[in-house]
Scaffold this motif. Structure first.
Motif, PDB file in Angstrom:
ATOM      1  N   TYR A 101       4.804  -0.760   0.640  1.00 55.29           N
ATOM      2  CA  TYR A 101       4.505   0.506   1.314  1.00 55.29           C
ATOM      3  C   TYR A 101       3.051   0.520   1.789  1.00 55.29           C
ATOM      4  O   TYR A 101       2.762   0.908   2.929  1.00 55.29           O
ATOM      5  N   THR A 105       2.053   0.651   5.737  1.00 55.52           N
ATOM      6  CA  THR A 105       1.326   1.840   6.197  1.00 55.52           C
ATOM      7  C   THR A 105      -0.084   1.477   6.679  1.00 55.52           C
ATOM      8  O   THR A 105      -0.591   2.083   7.625  1.00 55.52           O
ATOM      9  N   PRO A 202       8.271   1.624   6.668  1.00 53.97           N
ATOM     10  CA  PRO A 202       7.854   1.363   5.289  1.00 53.97           C
ATOM     11  C   PRO A 202       8.949   1.790   4.320  1.00 53.97           C
ATOM     12  O   PRO A 202       9.738   2.686   4.626  1.00 53.97           O
TER      13      PRO A 202
END
Length: 235
Positions: A101, A105, A202
């Motif tokens: 993640y 991101t 994500p």
């Protein structure tokens, strides 16, 4: 002698607060635990989930310590405590989902910054094209005047001025074409960045329920203290 009830209440409250503060200051501890991330982590000692905090009191002997934070792996260790004060520092390892993640991101944020830059440059190029368009028009009129003046051999016009007017017109036209190309190129680049951001998905960080309620309800209180609620939490 009469006493003001409000004054008595205030004095009593202050005395209670002073007593509580004194008790808090006298609270003993022999193990301090600090973890990263520090905004929210839980400590479990010998299988018992501890109240929120970092200072705990344990008895000498074998200590089984567990640390946990949402979306981080549990740190598990066992040691023997003898005496004195022990301070433990630990960086909790993020889970695979959290690592992915963060990577995705971060890449998305980088692409967004590039998009803002390219679209900003496209806007600057477009404004420059608008401004230069007027310059092209004025240079064209200057060139036409020089052209007509030289064609009819007017005294105020000569060949050198005509060539300079023609050169200025060409430069402004080339600049106009370049600004058009720059505006189109930066806009296209920005759009490709936006499309790339949309394609990057994500992983969905679902709520980490490593702490979950196992059971709750009401039962008889200890020492005949009536009915009390209970709540069991799993780590």
């Amino acid at each position: 002698m009469k006493y003001n009830p409000l004054l008595i209440t205030v004095i009593t409250t202050l005395l209670l607060l002073t007593g509580l503060q004194s008790n808090a200051q006298r609270k003993e501890w022999n193990i301090a635990v600090f973890a990263n991330p520090s905004d929210y982590y839980k400590v479990k000692i010998n299988g018992e989930l501890q109240p929120t905090g970092f200072a705990f009191e344990v008895e000498p002997g074998q200590i089984h310590l567990e640390l946990w934070a949402p979306h981080h792996e549990v740190f598990d260790t066992t040691f023997t405590y003898i005496s004195g004060k022990v301070t433990i520092y630990k960086n909790l390892k993020p889970t695979q989902e959290l690592q992915e993640y963060k990577i995705i991101t971060a890449e998305q944020n980088n692409l967004r910054r590039q998009t803002y830059l390219t679209l900003g440059l496209a806007g600057v190029s477009a404004v420059g094209a608008i401004v230069n368009y007027g310059r092209v028009g004025s240079n064209y009129h200057a060139f036409r005047r020089q052209e007509l003046g030289n064609r009819y051999d007017l005294a105020a016009y000569d060949r050198a001025a005509l060539e300079e007017a023609e050169s200025s017109l060409q430069r402004s036209r080339y600049l106009q074409y370049g600004l058009y190309a720059a505006a189109a190129g930066f806009t296209t680049w920005g759009i490709t960045k936006i499309l790339k951001i949309k394609k990057m998905n994500p992983p969905d960080l679902k709520e980490d329920k490593s702490f979950v309620v196992e059971d709750f309800g009401f039962g008889p209180g200890i020492h005949g203290g009536g009915v009390q609620g209970f709540l069991r939490i799993k780590f």
